[in-house]
Design an enzyme around this catalytic site. Sequence first.
Site, PDB file in Angstrom:
ATOM      1  N   THR A 122       0.811  -1.221   0.000  1.00 22.96           N
ATOM      2  CA  THR A 122       0.000   0.000   0.000  1.00 22.96           C
ATOM      3  C   THR A 122       0.842   1.268   0.000  1.00 22.96           C
ATOM      4  O   THR A 122       0.297   2.368  -0.135  1.00 22.96           O
ATOM      5  CB  THR A 122      -0.944   0.029   1.225  1.00 22.96           C
ATOM      6  N   VAL A 173       6.294   2.842  -2.856  1.00 22.50           N
ATOM      7  CA  VAL A 173       7.181   1.927  -3.569  1.00 22.50           C
ATOM      8  C   VAL A 173       6.496   0.593  -3.829  1.00 22.50           C
ATOM      9  O   VAL A 173       6.637   0.016  -4.913  1.00 22.50           O
ATOM     10  CB  VAL A 173       8.493   1.729  -2.784  1.00 22.50           C
ATOM     11  N   SER A 228      -3.671  -1.630   7.429  1.00 20.68           N
ATOM     12  CA  SER A 228      -4.027  -1.482   6.015  1.00 20.68           C
ATOM     13  C   SER A 228      -4.667  -2.745   5.451  1.00 20.68           C
ATOM     14  O   SER A 228      -4.879  -2.854   4.239  1.00 20.68           O
ATOM     15  CB  SER A 228      -2.778  -1.145   5.190  1.00 20.68           C
ATOM     16  N   ARG A 273      22.029  -3.731   3.346  1.00 20.70           N
ATOM     17  CA  ARG A 273      22.897  -3.253   2.266  1.00 20.70           C
ATOM     18  C   ARG A 273      24.384  -3.398   2.557  1.00 20.70           C
ATOM     19  O   ARG A 273      25.181  -3.601   1.649  1.00 20.70           O
ATOM     20  CB  ARG A 273      22.601  -1.776   1.964  1.00 20.70           C
ATOM     21  N   CYS A 320      18.143   5.092  -3.235  1.00 19.40           N
ATOM     22  CA  CYS A 320      17.627   5.575  -4.517  1.00 19.40           C
ATOM     23  C   CYS A 320      18.623   6.487  -5.238  1.00 19.40           C
ATOM     24  O   CYS A 320      18.797   6.389  -6.460  1.00 19.40           O
ATOM     25  CB  CYS A 320      16.289   6.285  -4.324  1.00 19.40           C
ATOM     26  N   SER A 354       9.293  12.438  -2.274  1.00 21.67           N
ATOM     27  CA  SER A 354       8.725  11.085  -2.284  1.00 21.67           C
ATOM     28  C   SER A 354       9.703  10.056  -1.743  1.00 21.67           C
ATOM     29  O   SER A 354       9.294   8.989  -1.285  1.00 21.67           O
ATOM     30  CB  SER A 354       8.268  10.692  -3.694  1.00 21.67           C
ATOM     31  N   LYS A 383      25.694   6.693   3.116  1.00 16.77           N
ATOM     32  CA  LYS A 383      25.156   5.584   2.320  1.00 16.77           C
ATOM     33  C   LYS A 383      25.696   5.631   0.891  1.00 16.77           C
ATOM     34  O   LYS A 383      26.078   4.601   0.320  1.00 16.77           O
ATOM     35  CB  LYS A 383      23.625   5.641   2.274  1.00 16.77           C
ATOM     36  N   ARG A 393      17.495  17.991   0.275  1.00 16.15           N
ATOM     37  CA  ARG A 393      16.083  17.731  -0.070  1.00 16.15           C
ATOM     38  C   ARG A 393      15.493  18.962  -0.747  1.00 16.15           C
ATOM     39  O   ARG A 393      15.661  20.096  -0.277  1.00 16.15           O
ATOM     40  CB  ARG A 393      15.285  17.398   1.186  1.00 16.15           C
ATOM     41  N   HIS A 420      14.662  12.331  -8.585  1.00 17.71           N
ATOM     42  CA  HIS A 420      15.897  12.760  -7.936  1.00 17.71           C
ATOM     43  C   HIS A 420      16.869  13.307  -8.983  1.00 17.71           C
ATOM     44  O   HIS A 420      16.999  12.744 -10.078  1.00 17.71           O
ATOM     45  CB  HIS A 420      16.570  11.600  -7.209  1.00 17.71           C
TER      46      HIS A 420
END
Length: 340
Positions: free
Chosen positions: A11, A14, A40, A99, A130, A160, A215, A236, A243
């Site tokens: 939901t 992504v 949800s 990761r 991302c 987002s 990261k 941001r 992006h």
Amino acid sequence: MGYRVVVAGATGNVGREMLNILAERQFPVDEIAALASRKSLGTEVSFGDKTLKTRDLDTFDFTGWDIALFAVGSSATKAYAPKAAAAGCVVIDNSSLYRYEPDVPLIVPEVNPDAIEGYSRRNIIANPNCSTAQMVVALKPLHDRARLRRVVVSTYPSVSGAGKEAIDELWNQTKGMYVPGQEVEPHRFTKQIAFNVIPHIDVFLDDGSTKEEWKMVAETKKIVDPAIRVTATCVRVPVFVGHSEAINIEFEDFLDEDEARDILRESPGIMVVDKREDGGYVTPVESVGEYATYISRIRQDSTIENGLNIWCVSDNLRKGAALNAVQIAELLGNRVLRKG
């Protein structure tokens, strides 16, 4: 015969995009399950021309399922991904949890597809940040030609990337600027995001960098080459989706801008739009809904030896998250599982 596929976090932004892309790319699905938290439960989501009702992640039995795409955040992933993996279901995780684990492959299929062979150590594969994903798609073919020595990147991620609450905050805060009495104070962000930029993503570390910046350094080294020196500043911006990155590259060997342009044009996952005229470049708005990572503003940097500048734009919900996860699933199927 196709795959039995799970989308956990179906939901969210992504998760919904994962379902869309699985359908768009006609991934060979025999059965699909859309999972969500109990709050949800029963929410309807689209999968191609079908409508799915979400099922409870907490009680779901992963036995007999082939692939699980996780888009639920690190805490929920920590609870449920090992259960899925232990049941024989390969997890492709979009969170940051795995990761940096040495025995979990971190994959961008255009860049390091051979890393897929390492999935079996834990039955888990990690999806990168991302901003990292789109950057390494651009860096790898250039690295293969001239060897990257150092990368200085300034990223301009859309809201987002911080989830639905962040999108709502930008929307409501922007409206509130024009309607007295409807002003919206910062909640998801540390400062006003409407008509503003914020040089702060994730928590601050002891050296003054943020975790988002760390990261990008750690993931680029793991995906492309540990010898590359990377420094990042992540800012941001008040954009809903898409992006953007200004990337300065220093190479071991000289690389002419024209040759770089030709290399990128021929590289997988990249679309070069680079005209030296008004509008001859791509902005984040134009990347929305697209698969490609767009490269513009390719030019020499005369201030350093063997330097190049590029502008890089991509839909962060797609290549930065959902598309990359589905591409990993395709890679896993083609190279290892071999069904469908």
